[in-house]
Motif scaffolding. Structure first.
Motif, PDB file in Angstrom:
ATOM      1  N   SER A  59      39.079  42.515  33.838  1.00  0.00           N
ATOM      2  CA  SER A  59      39.309  41.343  32.999  1.00  0.00           C
ATOM      3  C   SER A  59      37.995  40.754  32.505  1.00  0.00           C
ATOM      4  O   SER A  59      37.918  40.245  31.377  1.00  0.00           O
ATOM      5  CB  SER A  59      40.104  40.290  33.789  1.00  0.00           C
ATOM      6  N   SER A  60      36.950  40.855  33.327  1.00  0.00           N
ATOM      7  CA  SER A  60      35.643  40.356  32.890  1.00  0.00           C
ATOM      8  C   SER A  60      35.092  41.206  31.746  1.00  0.00           C
ATOM      9  O   SER A  60      34.525  40.675  30.780  1.00  0.00           O
ATOM     10  CB  SER A  60      34.676  40.360  34.076  1.00  0.00           C
ATOM     11  N   LEU A  61      35.279  42.547  31.836  1.00  0.00           N
ATOM     12  CA  LEU A  61      34.827  43.422  30.745  1.00  0.00           C
ATOM     13  C   LEU A  61      35.600  43.153  29.465  1.00  0.00           C
ATOM     14  O   LEU A  61      35.022  43.146  28.364  1.00  0.00           O
ATOM     15  CB  LEU A  61      34.985  44.887  31.173  1.00  0.00           C
ATOM     16  N   LEU A  62      36.892  42.944  29.597  1.00  0.00           N
ATOM     17  CA  LEU A  62      37.691  42.618  28.410  1.00  0.00           C
ATOM     18  C   LEU A  62      37.247  41.296  27.804  1.00  0.00           C
ATOM     19  O   LEU A  62      37.174  41.154  26.577  1.00  0.00           O
ATOM     20  CB  LEU A  62      39.174  42.563  28.765  1.00  0.00           C
ATOM     21  N   ALA A  63      36.947  40.317  28.684  1.00  0.00           N
ATOM     22  CA  ALA A  63      36.505  39.017  28.170  1.00  0.00           C
ATOM     23  C   ALA A  63      35.159  39.126  27.466  1.00  0.00           C
ATOM     24  O   ALA A  63      34.876  38.371  26.525  1.00  0.00           O
ATOM     25  CB  ALA A  63      36.422  38.010  29.323  1.00  0.00           C
ATOM     26  N   ASP A  64      34.316  40.078  27.899  1.00  0.00           N
ATOM     27  CA  ASP A  64      33.017  40.262  27.248  1.00  0.00           C
ATOM     28  C   ASP A  64      33.121  41.052  25.948  1.00  0.00           C
ATOM     29  O   ASP A  64      32.101  41.262  25.265  1.00  0.00           O
ATOM     30  CB  ASP A  64      32.066  40.983  28.203  1.00  0.00           C
ATOM     31  N   GLY A  65      34.308  41.524  25.592  1.00  0.00           N
ATOM     32  CA  GLY A  65      34.504  42.245  24.336  1.00  0.00           C
ATOM     33  C   GLY A  65      34.115  43.693  24.398  1.00  0.00           C
ATOM     34  O   GLY A  65      33.834  44.306  23.358  1.00  0.00           O
ATOM     35  N   VAL A  66      34.033  44.287  25.575  1.00  0.00           N
ATOM     36  CA  VAL A  66      33.672  45.704  25.679  1.00  0.00           C
ATOM     37  C   VAL A  66      34.696  46.580  24.979  1.00  0.00           C
ATOM     38  O   VAL A  66      34.347  47.581  24.315  1.00  0.00           O
ATOM     39  CB  VAL A  66      33.530  46.096  27.166  1.00  0.00           C
ATOM     40  N   ALA A  67      35.961  46.222  25.060  1.00  0.00           N
ATOM     41  CA  ALA A  67      37.022  47.017  24.438  1.00  0.00           C
ATOM     42  C   ALA A  67      37.383  46.526  23.045  1.00  0.00           C
ATOM     43  O   ALA A  67      38.384  46.957  22.483  1.00  0.00           O
ATOM     44  CB  ALA A  67      38.262  47.012  25.331  1.00  0.00           C
ATOM     45  N   GLY A  68      36.576  45.636  22.535  1.00  0.00           N
ATOM     46  CA  GLY A  68      36.863  45.104  21.203  1.00  0.00           C
ATOM     47  C   GLY A  68      37.138  43.618  21.270  1.00  0.00           C
ATOM     48  O   GLY A  68      37.312  43.021  22.329  1.00  0.00           O
ATOM     49  N   GLU A  69      37.114  43.024  20.080  1.00  0.00           N
ATOM     50  CA  GLU A  69      37.367  41.598  20.012  1.00  0.00           C
ATOM     51  C   GLU A  69      38.818  41.287  20.370  1.00  0.00           C
ATOM     52  O   GLU A  69      39.722  42.048  20.057  1.00  0.00           O
ATOM     53  CB  GLU A  69      37.058  41.078  18.596  1.00  0.00           C
ATOM     54  N   LEU A  70      38.983  40.117  21.013  1.00  0.00           N
ATOM     55  CA  LEU A  70      40.323  39.697  21.446  1.00  0.00           C
ATOM     56  C   LEU A  70      40.786  38.543  20.591  1.00  0.00           C
ATOM     57  O   LEU A  70      39.985  37.699  20.151  1.00  0.00           O
ATOM     58  CB  LEU A  70      40.307  39.262  22.922  1.00  0.00           C
ATOM     59  N   ARG A  78      43.118  36.353  24.609  1.00  0.00           N
ATOM     60  CA  ARG A  78      42.127  35.716  25.480  1.00  0.00           C
ATOM     61  C   ARG A  78      42.801  34.722  26.443  1.00  0.00           C
ATOM     62  O   ARG A  78      42.394  34.582  27.604  1.00  0.00           O
ATOM     63  CB  ARG A  78      41.069  35.020  24.622  1.00  0.00           C
ATOM     64  N   GLU A  79      43.837  34.034  25.964  1.00  0.00           N
ATOM     65  CA  GLU A  79      44.560  33.091  26.823  1.00  0.00           C
ATOM     66  C   GLU A  79      45.239  33.832  27.980  1.00  0.00           C
ATOM     67  O   GLU A  79      45.191  33.384  29.130  1.00  0.00           O
ATOM     68  CB  GLU A  79      45.594  32.328  25.995  1.00  0.00           C
ATOM     69  N   ILE A  80      45.851  35.007  27.644  1.00  0.00           N
ATOM     70  CA  ILE A  80      46.488  35.808  28.690  1.00  0.00           C
ATOM     71  C   ILE A  80      45.437  36.333  29.673  1.00  0.00           C
ATOM     72  O   ILE A  80      45.641  36.352  30.888  1.00  0.00           O
ATOM     73  CB  ILE A  80      47.278  36.967  28.068  1.00  0.00           C
ATOM     74  N   LEU A  81      44.267  36.721  29.162  1.00  0.00           N
ATOM     75  CA  LEU A  81      43.199  37.244  30.020  1.00  0.00           C
ATOM     76  C   LEU A  81      42.658  36.159  30.956  1.00  0.00           C
ATOM     77  O   LEU A  81      42.364  36.421  32.133  1.00  0.00           O
ATOM     78  CB  LEU A  81      42.073  37.794  29.132  1.00  0.00           C
ATOM     79  N   GLU A  82      42.534  34.945  30.426  1.00  0.00           N
ATOM     80  CA  GLU A  82      42.091  33.838  31.279  1.00  0.00           C
ATOM     81  C   GLU A  82      43.098  33.563  32.391  1.00  0.00           C
ATOM     82  O   GLU A  82      42.718  33.245  33.528  1.00  0.00           O
ATOM     83  CB  GLU A  82      41.872  32.586  30.429  1.00  0.00           C
ATOM     84  N   LEU A  83      44.399  33.706  32.075  1.00  0.00           N
ATOM     85  CA  LEU A  83      45.432  33.519  33.095  1.00  0.00           C
ATOM     86  C   LEU A  83      45.323  34.592  34.176  1.00  0.00           C
ATOM     87  O   LEU A  83      45.447  34.295  35.378  1.00  0.00           O
ATOM     88  CB  LEU A  83      46.818  33.561  32.434  1.00  0.00           C
ATOM     89  N   ILE A  84      45.048  35.850  33.722  1.00  0.00           N
ATOM     90  CA  ILE A  84      44.888  36.933  34.715  1.00  0.00           C
ATOM     91  C   ILE A  84      43.682  36.670  35.606  1.00  0.00           C
ATOM     92  O   ILE A  84      43.729  36.836  36.827  1.00  0.00           O
ATOM     93  CB  ILE A  84      44.754  38.286  33.982  1.00  0.00           C
ATOM     94  N   ASP A  85      42.570  36.244  34.987  1.00  0.00           N
ATOM     95  CA  ASP A  85      41.361  36.000  35.773  1.00  0.00           C
ATOM     96  C   ASP A  85      41.556  34.833  36.748  1.00  0.00           C
ATOM     97  O   ASP A  85      41.117  34.883  37.903  1.00  0.00           O
ATOM     98  CB  ASP A  85      40.192  35.713  34.824  1.00  0.00           C
ATOM     99  N   ALA A  86      42.213  33.760  36.293  1.00  0.00           N
ATOM    100  CA  ALA A  86      42.462  32.614  37.183  1.00  0.00           C
ATOM    101  C   ALA A  86      43.374  33.009  38.336  1.00  0.00           C
ATOM    102  O   ALA A  86      43.154  32.611  39.492  1.00  0.00           O
ATOM    103  CB  ALA A  86      43.068  31.460  36.391  1.00  0.00           C
ATOM    104  N   SER A  87      44.392  33.827  38.032  1.00  0.00           N
ATOM    105  CA  SER A  87      45.301  34.268  39.088  1.00  0.00           C
ATOM    106  C   SER A  87      44.579  35.165  40.084  1.00  0.00           C
ATOM    107  O   SER A  87      44.808  35.089  41.301  1.00  0.00           O
ATOM    108  CB  SER A  87      46.494  35.006  38.476  1.00  0.00           C
ATOM    109  N   GLY A  88      43.693  36.037  39.568  1.00  0.00           N
ATOM    110  CA  GLY A  88      42.922  36.873  40.487  1.00  0.00           C
ATOM    111  C   GLY A  88      42.015  36.046  41.378  1.00  0.00           C
ATOM    112  O   GLY A  88      41.849  36.343  42.568  1.00  0.00           O
ATOM    113  N   SER A  89      41.407  34.982  40.818  1.00  0.00           N
ATOM    114  CA  SER A  89      40.556  34.109  41.626  1.00  0.00           C
ATOM    115  C   SER A  89      41.363  33.382  42.705  1.00  0.00           C
ATOM    116  O   SER A  89      40.925  33.245  43.853  1.00  0.00           O
ATOM    117  CB  SER A  89      39.858  33.100  40.703  1.00  0.00           C
ATOM    118  N   GLU A  90      42.555  32.916  42.316  1.00  0.00           N
ATOM    119  CA  GLU A  90      43.429  32.251  43.296  1.00  0.00           C
ATOM    120  C   GLU A  90      43.834  33.212  44.410  1.00  0.00           C
ATOM    121  O   GLU A  90      43.853  32.851  45.593  1.00  0.00           O
ATOM    122  CB  GLU A  90      44.670  31.706  42.593  1.00  0.00           C
TER     123      GLU A  90
END
Length: 495
Positions: free
Chosen positions: A275-286, A291-303
């Motif tokens: 999710s961090s690589l996706l947020a950095d745009g490695v796979a292309g612009e989001l 990006r909202e869905i990715l932030e939810l995934i990252d927050a859930s992973g942190s929790e």
């Protein structure tokens, strides 16, 4: 396991021990009752015999006195009327007096009055054969006869009184003997009671300590095997089996948690890295939605990572209770913990007011950081958006007090008694995508307890929720540095 010697000398069963104790305790009492019965029987027999003799001897003395009067009266009547039949009656009464006097001599063998009466009787027996004039002249002999008879009666009464005094003294001696025997035998019964009570209670207390040791989870020191009734020895052997079984289960649990933590953290790290690589745009612009869905995934992973760490911390606290106290600056520890939650505080738009350091204190850094971390996480999870978080601290020569307070919804009264129980979740819902585990406050309370401190929910005049951590002053051996500041100020900042 019990040894052959202990099996040889212990009672075979608890019932046998109780019955033996009852018989041994009752034996001195039975001996006391037997001896008391014998003493009372002896006193009763002696008193009855003495009473009978006293009555008989008193009656005989009175009869002798009455006969003496009758003899004198008969002699004087004969001197007046001169009837021969009166002499016959006179002789009969003299013979009766002589017979009773012989029995009285057995009671008073050395009494001079008895001897004098015997001589007087011989003289009085000569009167019927004398001429009338001489008979009348000899009537004066009855004066000394009456005096000796009265003296004999008083001597008889004194002899009876002496005998009663002897019986009374003997009764007092028996009473004293019974008191000493009672004291000795009752003391023996009490000692036997204490002995058998110890024989019964000692293995029970050994089992109690064993159960408490198993329940506390501490390592048992070298202990002596339980020696006592077979039932308690068997119970001790079953406790040995139970302790070994619990150790096996605990080891299996520890192994399971270690494996599960590794198995969970490994894919979770991959998820968060992806999710961090996706947020950095490695796979292309989001797009914004992606990006909202990715932030939810990252927050859930942190929790999820935080929940795993809390579970491991809780399990570690239950079994590793050794702390290493060090002199630390509490303000620095608080800032380090706040730094971990900087993003979460920014997302909640919470205003943070923290005391100003330095504030030195002797404490375990890891345990203290765990407490602060869980309290701040709890404030973020349950506090209101855009609310306020205050961390206050003060210290004196006896204790350190740290308060973590936040605005928001107050904790219901019905939840407060169980607030620090493991896995208990109250009625207030956690704000966020994931549900809490209910062990954060339990971990914090355990960390405070391991440092001989307390963690409690207290009232606050400005904020809805306030937790107070109190740590006592450490042992003097640890306090060889500068004294701690008396009060730390509060400095507000927005993270």
């Amino acid at each position: 396991m019990t040894t052959a010697v202990s099996r040889r000398w212990r009672p075979r069963s608890l019932l046998q021990l109780v019955l033996l104790a009852f018989l041994m305790v009752m034996l001195p009492l039975a001996v006391l009752m037997l001896q008391a019965g014998q003493a009372l029987s002896e006193l009763s027999r002696l008193a009855d015999q003495s009473a009978r003799q006293a009555v008989e001897e008193t009656r005989r003395a009175r009869t002798l006195g009455a006969l003496a009067l009758d003899i004198e009266r008969g002699a004087r009547q004969y001197a007046v009327v001169e009837q021969e039949s009166l002499l016959d009656i006179y002789d009969e009464r003299l013979a009766e007096f002589r017979r009773l006097l012989a029995r009285q001599r057995e009671l008073l063998p050395d009494d001079p009055n008895v001897k004098a009466l015997s001589a007087e009787l011989d003289k009085l027996a000569e009167l019927p054969g004398l001429p009338l004039e001489e008979f009348k002249d000899r009537l004066t002999d009855f004066l000394s006869f009456a005096e000796h008879t009265e003296a004999m009666r008083h001597a008889t009464n004194r002899r009876i009184d002496d005998r009663l005094d002897v019986i009374r003294a003997r009764a007092e001696g028996v009473q004293r003997r019974l008191w000493w025997q009672t004291a000795a035998l009752v003391s023996a019964s009490l000692l036997l009671m204490l002995l058998f009570t110890r024989l019964i209670i000692r293995p029970v207390r050994q089992l109690e300590r064993r159960i408490l040791g198993i329940g506390s989870g501490g390592q048992e020191a070298k202990r002596a095997p339980v020696q006592g009734p077979a039932e308690l020895v068997s119970l001790d052997e079953r406790l040995d089996w139970l302790a070994s079984r619990l150790d096996e289960l605990e080891e299996q649990k520890q192994q399971f948690l270690r494996h599960m933590s590794h198995e969970l953290k490994t894919p979770l790290a991959s998820v968060r890295e992806g999710s961090s690589l996706l947020a950095d745009g490695v796979a292309g612009e989001l797009s914004d939605h992606q990006r909202e869905i990715l932030e939810l995934i990252d927050a859930s992973g942190s929790e999820l990572q935080q929940l795993i760490e809390q579970l491991l911390d809780y399990n570690l606290l239950q079994h590793n209770r050794r702390l290493e106290a060090e002199r630390l600056d509490l303000a620095t520890v608080v800032k380090e913990v706040l730094a971990k939650h900087r993003l979460a505080l920014q997302q909640k738009e919470m205003r943070v007011a923290c005391f100003d350091g330095p504030l030195a204190w002797w404490a375990d850094r890891t345990a203290t950081a765990r407490i602060l971390d869980n309290l701040i996480s709890n404030a973020i999870a349950y506090g209101e958006d855009g609310g306020r978080l205050e961390i206050r601290a003060r210290a004196d020569q006896e204790r350190l007090v740290v308060e973590v307070a936040n605005s928001g919804e107050p904790i219901p009264e019905e939840d407060r008694p169980r607030l620090f129980e493991a896995f208990y979740q109250g009625r207030i819902r956690r704000k966020g995508a994931l549900k809490g585990s209910g062990i954060g406050l339990s971990v914090a309370a355990d960390c405070a307890r391991l440092q001989d401190g307390t963690l409690e929910l207290v009232g606050d005049s400005r904020l809805a929720v306030c937790f107070r951590l109190t740590l006592p002053r450490p042992a003097p051996a640890n306090e060889h540095d500068a004294s701690t500041p008396a009060l730390a100020g509060v400095q507000e900042r927005n993270d």
